[in-house]
Enzyme design. Structure first.
Site, PDB file in Angstrom:
ATOM      1  N   TYR A   1     -13.339  17.283 -17.803  1.00  0.00           N
ATOM      2  CA  TYR A   1     -13.900  15.935 -17.814  1.00  0.00           C
ATOM      3  C   TYR A   1     -15.045  15.864 -16.805  1.00  0.00           C
ATOM      4  O   TYR A   1     -14.943  16.375 -15.681  1.00  0.00           O
ATOM      5  CB  TYR A   1     -12.801  14.933 -17.458  1.00  0.00           C
TER       6      TYR A   1
ATOM      7  N   LYS B   1      -5.295   6.404 -20.272  1.00  0.00           N
ATOM      8  CA  LYS B   1      -5.414   6.911 -21.628  1.00  0.00           C
ATOM      9  C   LYS B   1      -4.102   6.740 -22.407  1.00  0.00           C
ATOM     10  O   LYS B   1      -3.687   5.627 -22.665  1.00  0.00           O
ATOM     11  CB  LYS B   1      -5.882   8.364 -21.578  1.00  0.00           C
TER      12      LYS B   1
ATOM     13  N   ARG C   1       0.842  -1.205   0.000  1.00  0.00           N
ATOM     14  CA  ARG C   1       0.000   0.000   0.000  1.00  0.00           C
ATOM     15  C   ARG C   1       0.870   1.245   0.000  1.00  0.00           C
ATOM     16  O   ARG C   1       0.517   2.274  -0.570  1.00  0.00           O
ATOM     17  CB  ARG C   1      -0.932   0.000   1.217  1.00  0.00           C
TER      18      ARG C   1
ATOM     19  N   ASP D   1      -4.062  19.213 -15.877  1.00  0.00           N
ATOM     20  CA  ASP D   1      -4.348  17.865 -16.341  1.00  0.00           C
ATOM     21  C   ASP D   1      -3.795  17.762 -17.770  1.00  0.00           C
ATOM     22  O   ASP D   1      -4.295  18.399 -18.696  1.00  0.00           O
ATOM     23  CB  ASP D   1      -5.855  17.604 -16.324  1.00  0.00           C
TER      24      ASP D   1
END
Length: 432
Positions: free
Chosen positions: A151, A247, A99, A222
C-alpha cells in the site's frame, strides 16, 4: 475457469520449534504451538478462547463478558468517556483513562484477537496509525525487509518517516525473489502483504516464516485484503498481524481504524506501553462501529467474493482488458499458494486496460460503481492507484511494480452481481 478453495481445507499448523530473537533489547520467547487459533488445553501465558466457530466469534469474541454493564443490552454499549472514577487511592475499576483503555475499545480488541487467534489485539485510529506504532518496536540502525508492492501509505511511512528515524529497508519482490540474501546482521523483521496492494501478488507465508525463524526475525503480515475469515497468518508462522480495520473488518465505509494483533505476551506488553504513550488508540464510537461491522464479516466476505468472481469472468471476456490480476484464476502465478494458505480468494482484483484513455473513461462512466479510494466495504469501489493509493510512490517504482496509468483496482461489494457487470459493460461499450 475460476475455482474457489474449499473452506474445509486444513491449513497445517506451524512446527513445534522454539526460537529466540532480540529486538529493541526485548527478549521475545514464543512457542509456535501458541499460533493455534482454538484452545486445545491450558498453556501458561496464553488466553483460553471459547471453542466457538468463526461466525460466533464475530459476534461474541472469545465469550468473555464485560460484567460492569447490568442493563442486558444486546448491542455492546458505547462508553463515551474520557476518564473513570476511582473507589479510593490505590484502587481502580480496571479503567483509568481512555487513552490507555476503554470498555468499548477493549471489546473490539478481544473480538479481533479471537478471530486471528492472537493473545492480544490493539485498536488504533487508522491502519496507518497501527503501522506507525508497530514501527516503534524498532530502533535507529535496524533493518527491515519489505515487499516492494505495498500500500502506498506504508511505502510513504517507511521511506519518509522511518528512514528519517534511522531505520533502513530492502524493498524486494517477496513473491518471486529469494529473501535470504537480503538478510543482514542488523535485520530485525520481514514485512509483507499477501495478496499485495494493488498487483495481487501472493506470497508464501510459510516459506517466509521459515526464513524468518532461521535468522531470528519477526514476520509481520498485513492481512487486510483477506481478513481473518479467509486467511490466518499466525497458523502459517507470522508473529504480528496488521489490519486496516477501515476495510473488511468495519466493512461499511463509515469509519477509520487499524489493528495490531500479536501472539506474544512480550510484544503485547511493549505495544500496550506504546499505545498509551503515543495516544493513537481508537475512539469509543469508532470502536462500536467496527464491532457492528465485524458481526456480518462472514456474510459480506462470501458475497463480495462471489461478486468478484463474476466481475473477473466478465473482464476476462473483454478484448479491451489486457490483464486481470486475481489469485482465484486457475493456472496463474500464486493460485496454488493461495489455495494452500487461505480458504478463499477474496474480493479484491486489479485489471489493466488497453489505454490510459479507456481507464479514465471507465472511472467517469460507471453509474453504479463509485470512483473512490478504500476497499472492503458494502459498496463496490473503483480506484486509480497511479493518482490515489500510490500517488506518492516514485513513478519508476510504480511502473516497475506494474502500476501503470492503465491499471484499475476494484473492491467488490455486496450488490447484485448482474448490476455490477452491467454497469461495467455500459462503461466499456460507451468508449470511443
Amino acid at each position: 475457469m475460476l475455482i474457489t478453495a474449499s473452506k474445509k481445507n486444513v491449513i497445517p499448523k506451524s512446527g513445534c520449534t522454539r526460537y529466540n530473537y532480540l529486538i529493541n533489547d526485548l527478549i521475545l520467547r514464543q512457542e509456535t504451538g501458541d499460533f493455534q487459533s482454538h484452545a486445545a488445553g491450558k498453556r501458561k501465558g496464553r488466553i483460553e478462547y471459547m471453542d466457538y466457530g468463526f461466525s460466533t466469534k464475530c459476534i461474541y469474541g472469545n465469550g468473555k463478558d464485560y460484567d460492569k454493564d447490568k442493563t442486558g443490552a444486546i448491542s455492546f454499549p458505547i462508553y463515551q468517556t474520557a476518564t473513570y472514577a476511582h473507589p479510593a487511592v490505590g484502587q481502580s475499576t480496571g479503567f483509568d483513562y481512555s487513552r490507555l483503555q476503554n470498555p468499548t475499545r477493549q471489546q473490539v480488541e478481544q473480538v479481533v484477537a479471537a478471530l486471528e487467534g492472537g493473545v492480544d489485539a490493539l485498536a488504533f485510529a487508522s491502519g496507518m496509525a497501527a503501522i506507525t506504532a508497530m514501527m516503534e518496536l524498532f530502533r535507529p540502525g535496524d533493518h527491515l525487509i519489505t515487499d516492494a508492492d505495498l500500500y502506498g501509505g506504508s511505502i510513504r511511512l517507511f521511506d519518509h518517516v522511518s528512514e528519517k528515524n534511522g531505520i533502513t529497508f530492502s524493498h524486494i519482490d517477496c513473491a518471486s525473489e529469494d529473501i535470504e540474501p537480503y538478510v543482514k546482521e542488523n535485520t530485525k523483521a520481514i514485512y509483507i502483504e499477501t495478496p499485495t496492494n494493488p498487483m495481487m501478488n501472493v506470497i508464501d507465508i510459510r516459506k517466509v516464516s521459515d526464513i524468518a525463524k532461521r535468522h531470528g526475525l519477526l514476520l509481520i503480515v498485513d492481512n487486510t485484503f483477506m481478513s481473518p475469515y479467509f486467511q490466518k497468518p499466525f497458523e502459517l508462522g507470522a508473529d504480528i498481524i496488521i489490519h486496516s480495520g477501515t476495510k473488511f473488518l468495519g466493512g461499511h465505509n463509515d469509519t477509520l481504524s487499524g489493528f495490531i494483533v500479536t501472539n506474544s505476551r512480550e510484544i503485547s506488553d511493549r505495544l500496550r506501553f506504546l499505545i498509551k504513550t503515543v495516544g493513537s488508540g481508537l475512539a469509543p464510537f469508532d470502536s462500536w462501529l467496527i464491532l457492528r461491522g465485524i458481526k456480518t464479516l462472514p456474510l459480506r466476505m462470501e458475497k463480495a467474493q462471489e461478486n468478484a468472481r463474476a466481475i473477473v469472468e466478465f473482464l476476462l471476456r473483454k478484448t479491451q482488458v489486457l490483464k486481470v490480476y486475481y489469485p482465484g484464476i486457475e493456472g496463474t502465478k500464486g493460485y496454488e499458494i493461495c489455495r494452500s494458505q487461505a480458504s478463499g480468494f477474496g474480493s479484491m482484483l486489479t485489471f489493466e486496460v488497453e489505454s490510459k484513455e479507456l481507464a479514465l473513461h471507465i472511472l467517469k462512466s460507471t453509474k453504479l460503481i463509485p470512483f473512490a479510494e478504500s476497499l472492503g466495504g458494502t459498496e463496490t469501489l473503483l480506484t486509480y492507484p497511479a493518482t490515489q493509493t500510490h500517488a506518492d510512490v516514485p513513478e519508476h517504482i510504480r511502473i516497475k511494480n506494474g502500476i501503470t496509468d492503465r491499471v484499475l483496482r476494484l473492491s467488490a461489494g455486496i450488490e447484485d452481481k448482474n448490476d455490477l457487470t452491467a454497469d461495467l459493460e455500459q462503461a466499456f461499450s460507451s468508449f470511443g
